[in-house]
Design an enzyme around this catalytic site. Structure first.
Site, PDB file in Angstrom:
ATOM      1  N   HIS A   1       0.872  -1.218   0.063  1.00 41.40           N
ATOM      2  CA  HIS A   1      -0.082  -0.100  -0.031  1.00 41.40           C
ATOM      3  C   HIS A   1       0.759   1.240  -0.103  1.00 41.40           C
ATOM      4  O   HIS A   1       1.840   1.201   0.672  1.00 41.40           O
ATOM      5  CB  HIS A   1      -0.907  -0.049   1.404  1.00 41.40           C
ATOM      6  CG  HIS A   1      -1.920   1.047   1.206  1.00 41.40           C
ATOM      7  ND1 HIS A   1      -1.903   2.533   1.355  1.00 41.40           N
ATOM      8  CD2 HIS A   1      -3.427   0.730   0.894  1.00 41.40           C
ATOM      9  CE1 HIS A   1      -3.079   2.945   1.076  1.00 41.40           C
ATOM     10  NE2 HIS A   1      -4.040   2.068   0.890  1.00 41.40           N
TER      11      HIS A   1
ATOM     12  N   ARG B   1      -6.547  10.465  -0.051  1.00 36.07           N
ATOM     13  CA  ARG B   1      -6.258  10.913  -1.284  1.00 36.07           C
ATOM     14  C   ARG B   1      -7.660  11.124  -2.288  1.00 36.07           C
ATOM     15  O   ARG B   1      -7.799  12.112  -2.972  1.00 36.07           O
ATOM     16  CB  ARG B   1      -5.333   9.991  -2.270  1.00 36.07           C
ATOM     17  CG  ARG B   1      -3.770  10.175  -1.678  1.00 36.07           C
ATOM     18  CD  ARG B   1      -2.936   9.132  -2.326  1.00 36.07           C
ATOM     19  NE  ARG B   1      -3.144   7.936  -1.737  1.00 36.07           N
ATOM     20  CZ  ARG B   1      -3.046   6.545  -2.207  1.00 36.07           C
ATOM     21  NH1 ARG B   1      -3.159   6.501  -3.763  1.00 36.07           N
ATOM     22  NH2 ARG B   1      -3.059   5.646  -1.568  1.00 36.07           N
TER      23      ARG B   1
END
Ligand code: FAD
Length: 605
Positions: A241, A261
């Protein structure tokens, strides 16, 4: 035999995460006498940690969204190595499975019109993740658990399965007849006799040093399946990740959700540059913004602008971050900046990302509404897993099923965020129903091989009776394994390091033979680790072996010495089976199942 605790069921499910719980509900509803066995407390599975949401093309935000678009996104995210049939079923059935959670009492965040809200995530063309703030997994587990308990499904918690039992009088190919394990508290053994076992044990993250995964993720289901004669596929594909915490050291690897994000957060290097624009691959150029202006406009006007590059699939973002850090443009603690503070107001951040706000405040003394976070890649998910039939999740061993993160095929070489929770629901439901149907069709129930039960007991206590004096502590071996996997089988791989990793693993296997555990069987974490290590070593060998074999870069597998994708490798799976001596694994190649033409048409421009 009578001294052993024994239980009889139609279907035994190993694991109480989303996959196990959903499978149990389905098996029970199909009339099977069902039990769930899990090695930690009920509700403490990995699923509870899921933050961002459940991907399902419900079309609540974007009426244009449908299963075909979700299917296409999933296949492209997996670089076309996914089992197409699994990707299709997943996209088709996920909306119904989410709706059903709501019917069972899950409270999702809503749109202005009162529908289940859906948020943006990397690689998904439309806002598609059904969510509850950044605590979606908690709500999902709560709902499934309540339903399972209300239905009266038996739960054995803090009970670890160490071996699968085959039917008496059959060979390695013979059917499943149950599972063998121990109670963590007392160390006492227990036998579950059942013609059907569903593995739902989750991932392998604890084989790596820096990981978002918890202590439970030691690849147990992967290893149990191998030892029972089933095969694994895609094991070279491990997802790092892009955003794990890097500081303080005690929490290094802890996940920072992609929702940061999705909700406007951007990545910057130590020079303050928003660097993702330099890393947009050809494959995603057409759908990715090429200027900051366009990327910023996208949050408000998704129709007329392309997505910010921060929302490329995880493999792309993790590699970009890795390159920036390697080039000397990292933060003081060896990460990269993730900045939402300068982009959204404090109220918005606290409302949309409550867990992240508290996580940074409490663990790192950072106020994410005022300053950027420091983040770096962390081992997060394994795409590889037990090879299953796409429709029923049956393995090649009769009566044995695998579902959730411990199964393989669905996500190809890279999983899109949100696609795991939906995977658990869709295939959990299918596996439970299929296992129950298999059992109801049996005239004679297989009887567990008593020699296997005894062998299970002997193996389990071996570390006590082992070499005693001078034998090594399991914690040291685990530490060395995690270091080797991190350093030699990490994000960027190369042939010499992979070869070195395989010799390291061989050496660790030798050391593990002489492992010694002190004390007695009553709650003894050192002993538990010794048992888990057997699995971690086997699974690590699978990852390293497949990573060395695959001479191309694709999704979660990046080779320094073979930097691009190669169509020939892209047309095959690598399959691993236990070798004849049972000491390691053999690897073979297998062509990918061929996608029918009507589905192929979605990929023609
Ligand atoms: P788990 O939920 O991990 O359950 C495994 C179960 O197996 C546990 O009950 C465990 O005790 C049991 N078990 C293991 N070994 C044994 C054994 N030998 N004997 C008995 N029991 C055993 N995915 C998304 O789609 N969206 C997200 O937003 C998201 N966020 C995430 C955030 C974090 C921090 C993490 C770590 C993962 C996230 N994921 C997300 C991934 C997703 O949560 C997992 O892939 C998924 O929950 C796995 O579910 P599972 O049911 O397969 O396994």
């Amino acid at each position: 035999e009578s001294r052993l605790e024994r239980h009889h069921y139609d279907v035994v499910i190993v694991g109480a995460g989303g996959a196990g719980l959903r499978a149990a509900i389905a098996a029970h509803e199909a009339g099977a006498h069902t039990a769930i066995v899990c090695k930690s407390l009920l509700g403490k599975a990995h699923t509870v940690m899921a933050e961002g949401g459940i991907a399902a093309a419900m079309g609540n935000r974007w009426p244009e969204d449908n299963w075909e678009v979700h299917f296409r996104d999933t296949m492209r995210g997996g670089k076309m190595l996914n089992n197409w049939r699994m990707a299709q079923l997943h996209a088709q059935e996920a909306p119904e499975r989410v709706q059903e959670l709501e019917d069972w009492g899950a409270l999702f965040d809503r749109t202005e019109d009162g529908l289940i809200s859906q948020r943006d995530f990397g690689g998904h063309k439309y806002a598609r993740l059904a969510h509850v703030g950044d605590r979606t997994g908690l709500e999902m587990i709560r709902t499934l658990q309540q339903r399972a308990v209300a239905l009266g499904i038996d739960v054995f918690m803090e009970c670890t399965i160490t071996d699968l039992l085959k039917a008496a009088g059959t060979d390695e190919e013979g059917p499943i007849a149950g599972a063998f394990g121990y109670w963590r508290e007392t160390g006492r053994f227990v036998v579950f006799e059942a013609p059907s076992v569903i593995l739902a044990t989750g991932g392998i993250g604890k084989a790596y040093k820096v990981t978002s995964n918890s202590w439970e993720y030691t690849g147990d289901g992967h290893a149990l399946a191998l030892r029972a004669g089933a095969s694994l596929i895609n094991m070279e594909f491990v997802q790092f990740h892009p955003t794990g915490m890097v500081w303080p050291p005690s929490v290094k690897g802890l996940l920072v959700t992609e929702s940061v994000r999705g909700d406007g957060g951007i990545l910057k290097n130590s020079e303050g540059k928003r660097f993702m624009f330099d890393y947009i691959p050809e494959f995603f150029k057409a759908e990715t913004a090429d200027s900051e202006e366009e990327a910023d406009r996208w949050y408000d006007d998704k129709k007329n602008n392309r997505r910010p590059p921060e929302l490329l699939p995880r493999d792309e973002v993790a590699r970009a971050i890795n390159s920036e850090i390697k080039a000397g443009r990292g933060t003081p603690h060896g990460g990269i900046y993730l900045d939402i503070a300068s982009r959204r107001d404090a109220d918005f951040i606290r409302k949309r990302l409550p867990s992240m706000y508290h996580q940074f405040k409490e663990l790192a003394d950072v106020d994410i509404t005022a300053e950027p976070m420091e983040i770096g890649p962390t081992c997060h998910y394994v795409m590889g897993g037990v090879e299953v039939d796409p429709d029923t999740e049956a393995t090649s061993i009769t009566g044995l099923y695998a579902v959730g993160e411990c199964s393989g095929g669905m996500h190809g070489s890279n999983r899109l965020g949100g696609n795991s929770l939906s995977d658990l629901l869709v295939f959990g439901s299918r596996a439970g129903a299929a296992a129950a149907a298999y059992v109801s069709g049996l005239d004679v129930l297989p009887k567990a091989d008593e020699h296997a039960v005894q062998a299970g007991e002997r193996r389990a206590v071996a570390a006590f009776t082992g070499s005693g004096e001078g034998g090594e502590n399991p914690y040291t071996i685990q530490h060395d394994l995690q270091q080797a996997m991190n350093d030699l089988v990490g994000i960027i791989r190369t042939s010499s390091e992979l070869e070195e990793s395989l010799s390291s693993i061989e050496a660790l296997k030798e050391r593990a033979k002489a492992m010694a555990v002190e004390g007695h069987r009553q709650y003894n974490p050192g002993w538990h680790l010794a048992l888990d290590l057997r699995n971690m070593l086997l699974v690590s060998e699978c990852i390293a072996k497949a990573a060395l074999e695959r001479q191309e870069s694709r999704g979660g597998h990046t080779r320094d010495d073979f930097p691009g994708p190669d169509p020939e490798w892209g047309a095959k799976n690598l399959v691993l089976r236990l070798n004849a001596a049972g000491t390691g694994v053999d690897l073979t190649h297998q062509p990918l199942p061929v996608m029918p033409d009507d589905l192929k048409s979605y990929f023609e421009e």
